[in-house]
Scaffold this active site. Structure first.
Site, PDB file in Angstrom:
ATOM      1  N   LYS A  75       3.453  -6.439  -5.609  1.00  0.00           N
ATOM      2  CA  LYS A  75       2.420  -5.510  -5.131  1.00  0.00           C
ATOM      3  C   LYS A  75       3.096  -4.379  -4.361  1.00  0.00           C
ATOM      4  O   LYS A  75       4.028  -4.632  -3.580  1.00  0.00           O
ATOM      5  CB  LYS A  75       1.439  -6.277  -4.235  1.00  0.00           C
ATOM      6  N   SER A 150      -7.560  -6.380  -3.307  1.00  0.00           N
ATOM      7  CA  SER A 150      -6.759  -5.213  -3.568  1.00  0.00           C
ATOM      8  C   SER A 150      -5.533  -5.487  -4.439  1.00  0.00           C
ATOM      9  O   SER A 150      -4.927  -4.529  -4.940  1.00  0.00           O
ATOM     10  CB  SER A 150      -6.292  -4.614  -2.239  1.00  0.00           C
ATOM     11  N   SER A 174      -7.703 -10.550  -0.870  1.00  0.00           N
ATOM     12  CA  SER A 174      -7.044  -9.693  -1.861  1.00  0.00           C
ATOM     13  C   SER A 174      -6.122 -10.371  -2.853  1.00  0.00           C
ATOM     14  O   SER A 174      -5.693  -9.732  -3.810  1.00  0.00           O
ATOM     15  CB  SER A 174      -6.258  -8.598  -1.158  1.00  0.00           C
TER      16      SER A 174
END
Ligand code: GLN
Length: 485
Positions: A75, A150, A174
């Site tokens: 990420k 996210s 997330s």
């Protein structure tokens, strides 16, 4: 993409080299990612160099570890030395960290092949990955739908077989919510189990890094590699890390009697009937595997969302103060003086959701409102923690849906922040209490979209969670299904 165990077998038996595996992964990304848009950056050359080093080791007859040669996506809020780390934000568009996050150091030491950086909601604020300043990631099961967020990029690339495993971060859901919406496994570890050194801070009392994977076993292997005490993170726990992978057994029977609590408040109103049914069916499977299921009430659970939306923005408003055009990233040049430069840089660099959180957080922390908002939210946090403590006096694991719905259409909730926030209703209380939890696939709705079930454990009960999830996964077909891309 095959599992880590299968790829490891192929590599050690020389059926395939690490370089071949890496090149196949890069080819797959090149073909599929224009549709999925999960990657912000692909590190092709570095990945091939690394794979060659693994191949040299194999050729020399040396034993390799489980992650050696395995492609992994990261990420883009986790710092990678020499590789841009944007947090999905214009303000960090050209930011290249001079150092690696601890998790990256650990993965490199384990021989994993860092393949690329994945898309996210700006500064990890969001539930659909639509808040990225750069691109909108699609859900591989239906390209018109969101992957969740996210960590939507990480979940989507694993679901689309563009990568074996990925790292995400979870502040209020997330990792788990995108895992649920993309039909993969995602785990948020106990607060402090995995070092956050080098994770760009959103809300520091809640943030955790964790794995996204196609199977529970792969998630266990990855968690084992990244967990452990780190003196560079002051919240890091000094605890022994068990071999999560070795502990996995195909069934629950030989274990002591397992007690599962179903959180009463997470069913009914606002939850898709298909989601509710799939979780209930999963509980039946767990009963057949030998678990005893009882209904548990966590009455304060529903106050998690309002408390979170005071605490997380408050911490974010403090953490994001550092992006001022001086220390990091973007700086607006057409400013009249220093104050004007700060204001213009932040006005142009941050997106609207990030600004909303900064404003809310600054307000909640301001003199005169601190007690009414921030302090009150912290008290609610304590009550939620106490509810969980009470529940764990009666049961070993709590189960509920991960998210109230399956993947929604892109654009469906962008004009409705509250509707978007509700996606994390069931994941947020877990962060507030600092507990470990995972999301794993437990079925599909009538439109063929994956449904996720959340299993929550007491502090440091990762191993038990993984064991139960693995046994469930072995007894059901869900993890074997992949989107047709
Ligand atoms: N969706 C939640 C938020 O927007 C959680 C995000 C996260 O866990 N990083 O804050």
């Amino acid at each position: 993409m095959a599992s880590i165990r299968e790829l490891h077998r192929q590599l050690t038996n020389k059926e395939r080299s690490a370089e071949e595996l890496t090149r196949e992964t890069l080819d797959r990304i090149e073909t599929i990612d224009p549709q999925v848009r999960g990657f912000l950056q692909v590190m092709a050359d570095a990945a091939i160099d690394r794979a060659r080093r693994v191949d040299a080791k194999i050729a020399a007859g040396e034993a390799i570890g489980h992650l050696e040669g395995i492609p992994i996506a990261i990420k883009d809020n986790i710092c990678t030395a020499g590789v841009p780390t944007t947090c999905g934000s214009k303000i960090l568009e050209n930011f290249v960290p001079p150092y690696n996050a601890t998790v990256i150091e650990k993965l490199e030491a384990a021989g994993a092949i860092l393949i690329g950086k994945t898309n996210l909601d700006e500064f990890a604020m969001g539930s659909s990955t639509e808040n990225s300043a750069f691109q909108v990631t699609a859900n591989p099961w239906d390209l018109d739908r969101v992957p969740g967020g996210s960590s939507g990029g990480s979940a989507a690339v694993v679901a689309a077989n563009e990568c074996t495993v990925a790292l995400g971060s979870d502040t209020g859901g997330s990792i788990r919510q995108p895992a649920s919406l993309c039909g993969v496994v995602g785990m948020k570890p106990t607060y402090g189990l995995v070092s956050r050194y080098g994770l760009v801070a959103y809300a520091s009392s809640l943030d955790q890094i964790g794995p996204l994977a196609g199977t529970v076993e792969d998630a266990a292997i990855l968690l084992e590699a990244i967990a452990g005490y780190d003196p560079k993170d002051s919240t890091s726990l000094k605890t022994e890390i068990p071999s999560y992978y070795k502990a996995l057994k195909p069934n629950l029977k030989p274990k002591r009697h397992l007690r599962i609590g179903v959180i009463q408040e997470t069913f009914g109103q606002g939850v898709d009937p298909a989601v509710e049914q799939a979780v209930k069916d999963a509980l039946t499977v767990l009963q057949e595997l030998g678990a005893e299921v009882q209904v548990i009430s966590c009455p304060t659970f529903r106050y998690g969302l309002p408390a979170y939306y005071i605490i997380a923005p408050s911490e974010a408003s403090a953490n994001l103060a550092r992006y001022d055009g001086v220390k990091y990233g973007m700086r607006v040049e057409d400013a009249e003086n220093l104050i004007d430069m700060y204001a213009k840089t932040r006005a142009r660099g941050f997106g609207s959701e990030v600004k909303r959180r900064i404003v809310i957080g600054t307000y909640a922390l301001s003199a005169g409102y601190y007690d009414a908002y921030y302090l009150k939210a912290q008290k609610v946090r304590t009550l939620i923690r106490q509810d969980f403590d009470r529940a764990f006096n009666h049961v070993d694991i709590l189960v509920c849906p991960t998210s109230p719905t399956t993947a929604f259409k892109a654009g469906e909730k962008t004009a409705d922040p509250l509707g978007m926030y509700l996606s994390d209703l069931m994941t947020i209380p877990v962060n507030l209490a600092g507990l470990p939890a995972l999301s794993l696939p437990c079925g599909f709705d009538e439109g063929g979209l994956p449904i996720g079930m959340q299993a929550i454990g007491n502090v440091l009960q990762e191993q038990l969670l993984l064991e139960v999830a693995h046994a469930y996964e072995q007894a059901t077909p869900w993890s074997q299904k992949r989107p047709k891309l």
